[in-house]
Design a protein around this motif. Structure first.
Motif, PDB file in Angstrom:
ATOM      1  N   THR A 349     155.419  88.645 -34.952  1.00  0.00           N
ATOM      2  CA  THR A 349     154.532  88.657 -33.786  1.00  0.00           C
ATOM      3  C   THR A 349     155.404  88.522 -32.540  1.00  0.00           C
ATOM      4  O   THR A 349     156.530  88.033 -32.629  1.00  0.00           O
ATOM      5  CB  THR A 349     153.543  87.458 -33.796  1.00  0.00           C
ATOM      6  OG1 THR A 349     154.330  86.269 -33.940  1.00  0.00           O
ATOM      7  CG2 THR A 349     152.555  87.550 -34.933  1.00  0.00           C
ATOM      8  N   ALA A 420     148.847  99.698 -32.255  1.00  0.00           N
ATOM      9  CA  ALA A 420     148.017  98.667 -32.877  1.00  0.00           C
ATOM     10  C   ALA A 420     148.332  98.622 -34.369  1.00  0.00           C
ATOM     11  O   ALA A 420     148.860  99.576 -34.927  1.00  0.00           O
ATOM     12  CB  ALA A 420     146.548  98.993 -32.669  1.00  0.00           C
ATOM     13  N   SER A 421     148.040  97.521 -35.003  1.00  0.00           N
ATOM     14  CA  SER A 421     148.173  97.491 -36.458  1.00  0.00           C
ATOM     15  C   SER A 421     146.974  96.779 -37.037  1.00  0.00           C
ATOM     16  O   SER A 421     146.434  95.853 -36.437  1.00  0.00           O
ATOM     17  CB  SER A 421     149.471  96.822 -36.863  1.00  0.00           C
ATOM     18  OG  SER A 421     149.303  95.433 -36.842  1.00  0.00           O
ATOM     19  N   THR A 424     147.557  92.515 -38.528  1.00  0.00           N
ATOM     20  CA  THR A 424     148.295  91.817 -37.463  1.00  0.00           C
ATOM     21  C   THR A 424     149.017  90.574 -37.957  1.00  0.00           C
ATOM     22  O   THR A 424     149.863  90.032 -37.271  1.00  0.00           O
ATOM     23  CB  THR A 424     147.353  91.404 -36.312  1.00  0.00           C
ATOM     24  OG1 THR A 424     146.200  90.811 -36.901  1.00  0.00           O
ATOM     25  CG2 THR A 424     146.966  92.579 -35.453  1.00  0.00           C
ATOM     26  N   GLN A 427     152.331  92.757 -39.421  1.00  0.00           N
ATOM     27  CA  GLN A 427     152.900  93.911 -38.748  1.00  0.00           C
ATOM     28  C   GLN A 427     152.706  93.793 -37.245  1.00  0.00           C
ATOM     29  O   GLN A 427     151.603  93.892 -36.739  1.00  0.00           O
ATOM     30  CB  GLN A 427     152.259  95.201 -39.260  1.00  0.00           C
ATOM     31  CG  GLN A 427     152.408  95.342 -40.743  1.00  0.00           C
ATOM     32  CD  GLN A 427     152.202  96.761 -41.197  1.00  0.00           C
ATOM     33  OE1 GLN A 427     152.505  97.695 -40.489  1.00  0.00           O
ATOM     34  NE2 GLN A 427     151.674  96.916 -42.390  1.00  0.00           N
ATOM     35  N   PRO A 429     151.996  93.980 -33.592  1.00  0.00           N
ATOM     36  CA  PRO A 429     151.284  94.908 -32.715  1.00  0.00           C
ATOM     37  C   PRO A 429     152.139  95.110 -31.449  1.00  0.00           C
ATOM     38  O   PRO A 429     152.635  94.138 -30.892  1.00  0.00           O
ATOM     39  CB  PRO A 429     149.986  94.165 -32.379  1.00  0.00           C
ATOM     40  CG  PRO A 429     150.164  92.756 -32.826  1.00  0.00           C
ATOM     41  CD  PRO A 429     151.505  92.595 -33.458  1.00  0.00           C
TER      42      PRO A 429
END
Ligand code: HEC
Ligand code: HEC
Length: 504
Positions: A349, A420-421, A424, A427, A429
């Motif tokens: 993140t 975007a993923s 989250t 992965q 964002p």
């Protein structure tokens, strides 16, 4: 006199034992405790073979030549420069001492003869001069070793070894800051005249004697070689700016849209923290460009690599690498066909503060998010989480695309992903307005790089730029008008005052 000489060498011996023996060995045989980790290995002084000379090939160097190597080091190798670490006296003493390792220097009747190099003739930077230089690059066989584009990937490159049988790369002529004997046109010309003794790099002075080419033409060749590298060594900037593009994302490595995008250079070094450590990485750095649209990002990573691995032509080279470099656990590995690899790493993140996960592939408690590409499946990349250098778990629906080209000693790979993923939790964002940490890892399979043997960078940053709002463009003009206006007002008021005073 004799007394002075003995005093000199004992002072030199002290410096040598403290600063040089760790690599070059107590007896100068190039076999110090650190020697088995590096390519090229430290020089064996007992043979008195020196690369950087102002003398003809096969000749001894002058003291000034030796002092230059000691002062400046040999860029692109483990040999450091000592100018700022040792005093003038210490460097002269150690110079005298390393000469005692070979009897060749004892014969004072044969003083080394400095070559007459002349000066660079004028007119060397025009297109015509470079064309002449390129013509000789082809006709006198430079491309055989250095390759068509000069990246050290010529047909003979995989077969090269130094006089001791160690593997040696033909220099990448696009990286003059790593030339052993210095980066300038004059340095290059001198190396072409003298050759690099002990290596396959020959001297081309004979061709002048044989009237195959003139000195001016050899200068043109040196100028051509110089033109392959940037004017200045690349400067490392911390933040990759990815501008917003309104057209489609450039997914192909050679899409002309990339030409308009800024490029960023990041040096890589051997992974020497974790066992098995690796001091002889083949990839020296990456050039990175990035752009994004409203919903996706594309990152282009370019790096020089002499081999499109796996390539069986390089197995002999790999055998020599494995025979030269000792691994930490002293197991002897067999040469095998490994692919090339590129890893792009992010945190899972975007961190809010300064803290980031461990750069070297995270840890069991602090994973990192990575894109992994290998030349085994060129047009694909895998996204996953690394939890330390030995653990990588790929993520289902990673959603990372990759397209690659290999071109004359260079890989260019474009990674793409949606901003975007869905996942989250693992992965990252991508968002604008925040600097996102990013790091790079490169592995050259033909150089035996796999597992922990790799070239690594530290953390840098990626920033998704927003288009600059129109008012920012106007405001400097407004500001100027305002200052101008205010200035006028002040002048006007002052004038008013004086005229008022005068009136009184
Ligand atoms: C960290 C290892 C290391 C240390 C320490 C080191 N060297 Fe070296 N040195 C090298 C390597 C590696 C080379 C060979 C580079 C090559 O062949 O391209 C080299 C080459 C040389 C050469 C050959 C230059 C030429 O023209 O070929 C000289 C001279 C030299 N070293 C002197 C010294 C002196 C003097 C010291 C101590 C003050 C020293 N070195 C310390 C690694 C080291
Ligand atoms: C037989 C193979 C071979 C040929 C032919 C050859 N080179 Fe080299 N060259 C090498 C190798 C190997 C090195 C690296 C030596 C080292 O790392 O110490 C090198 C190094 C260089 C360097 C770097 C010098 C430095 O200071 O480190 C330049 C510049 C260069 N070559 C230019 C040329 C040019 C120009 C030609 C043609 C006129 C040429 N070479 C022909 C093998 C070759």
């Amino acid at each position: 006199m004799a007394l002075v000489a003995t005093q000199d060498t004992s002072a030199g011996k002290q410096v040598y034992t403290k600063w040089c023996a760790g690599c070059h060995g107590d007896n100068g045989a190039g076999d110090g405790p650190a020697a088995r980790h590096m390519i090229p290995p430290p020089r064996d002084f007992t043979g008195a073979v020196y690369q950087i000379r102002s003398t003809a090939n096969g000749q001894l160097p002058t003291d000034a030549d030796l002092l230059r190597s000691i002062d400046e080091g040999l860029p692109g190798t483990a040999m450091p420069g000592w100018k700022n670490r040792l005093s003038d006296r210490q460097r002269r003493d150690v110079l005298a001492y390393i000469k005692t390792f070979s009897t060749f220097f004892a014969d004072t009747t044969q003083r080394p003869q400095v070559l007459e190099f002349g000066k660079e003739p004028g007119g060397g930077t025009g297109a015509e001069a470079l064309r002449v230089g390129r013509q000789f690059y082809d006709s006198i066989g430079c491309r055989k070793c250095h390759g068509d584009q000069g990246r050290g990937d010529g047909p003979s490159a995989p077969t090269l070894k130094d006089d001791a049988g160690h593997p040696i790369f033909a220099a990448n002529l696009h990286e003059n800051w790593r030339f052993n004997g210095g980066p300038t046109t004059t340095d290059i010309y001198h190396r072409l005249r003298t050759g690099l003794d002990g290596t396959p790099m020959p001297s081309f002075s004979d061709l002048i004697d044989q009237k195959f080419l003139t000195e001016t033409e050899l200068w043109r060749l040196a100028e051509y070689v110089r033109s392959l590298s940037p004017g200045e060594p690349p400067v490392v900037r911390d933040v990759i700016h990815a501008p917003l593009v309104t057209r489609v994302l450039p997914r192909a490595p050679d899409d002309s849209a990339w030409n308009a995008v800024d490029t960023y250079w990041f040096p890589l070094v051997g992974q020497v923290i974790h066992k098995n450590r690796w001091f002889a990485p083949a990839v020296t750095g990456v050039w990175v460009k990035a752009v994004h649209t409203r919903d996706s990002i594309a990152l282009r990573v370019t790096w020089d690599d002499r081999s499109a691995s796996p390539d069986s032509a390089w197995l002999g080279h790999l055998g020599r690498v494995l025979a030269t470099v000792q691994s930490d656990d002293s197991t002897r590995e067999q040469p095998a066909l490994w692919p090339d690899q590129m890893v792009v790493e992010f945190p899972v993140t975007i961190p809010t503060g300064m803290e980031r996960p461990y750069f070297l592939m995270g840890s069991s408690s602090g994973p990192v998010y990575q894109w992994r590409w290998t030349s085994a499946s060129r047009s694909a990349a895998v996204a996953g989480l690394a939890r330390g250098i030995e653990r990588f778990d790929s993520l289902p629906r990673g959603g990372v695309g990759a397209r690659a080209v290999y071109d004359h000693g260079q890989w260019r790979v474009v990674f793409t992903r949606a901003l975007a993923s869905l996942d989250t939790a693992s992965q990252l964002p991508f968002r604008s307005g925040r600097a996102i940490p990013v790091a790079f890892f490169a592995l050259d399979g033909s150089n035996g790089e796999h597992g922990t043997r790799m070239a690594v960078s530290t953390w840098y940053f990626l920033a998704l730029d927003e288009p600059v709002p129109a008012r920012v463009f106007i405001s400097p003009v407004l500001a100027m008008l305002l200052t101008l206006g205010l200035g006028m007002l002040v002048v006007w008021r002052a004038q008013q005052k004086t005229s008022y005073r005068r009136q009184q």
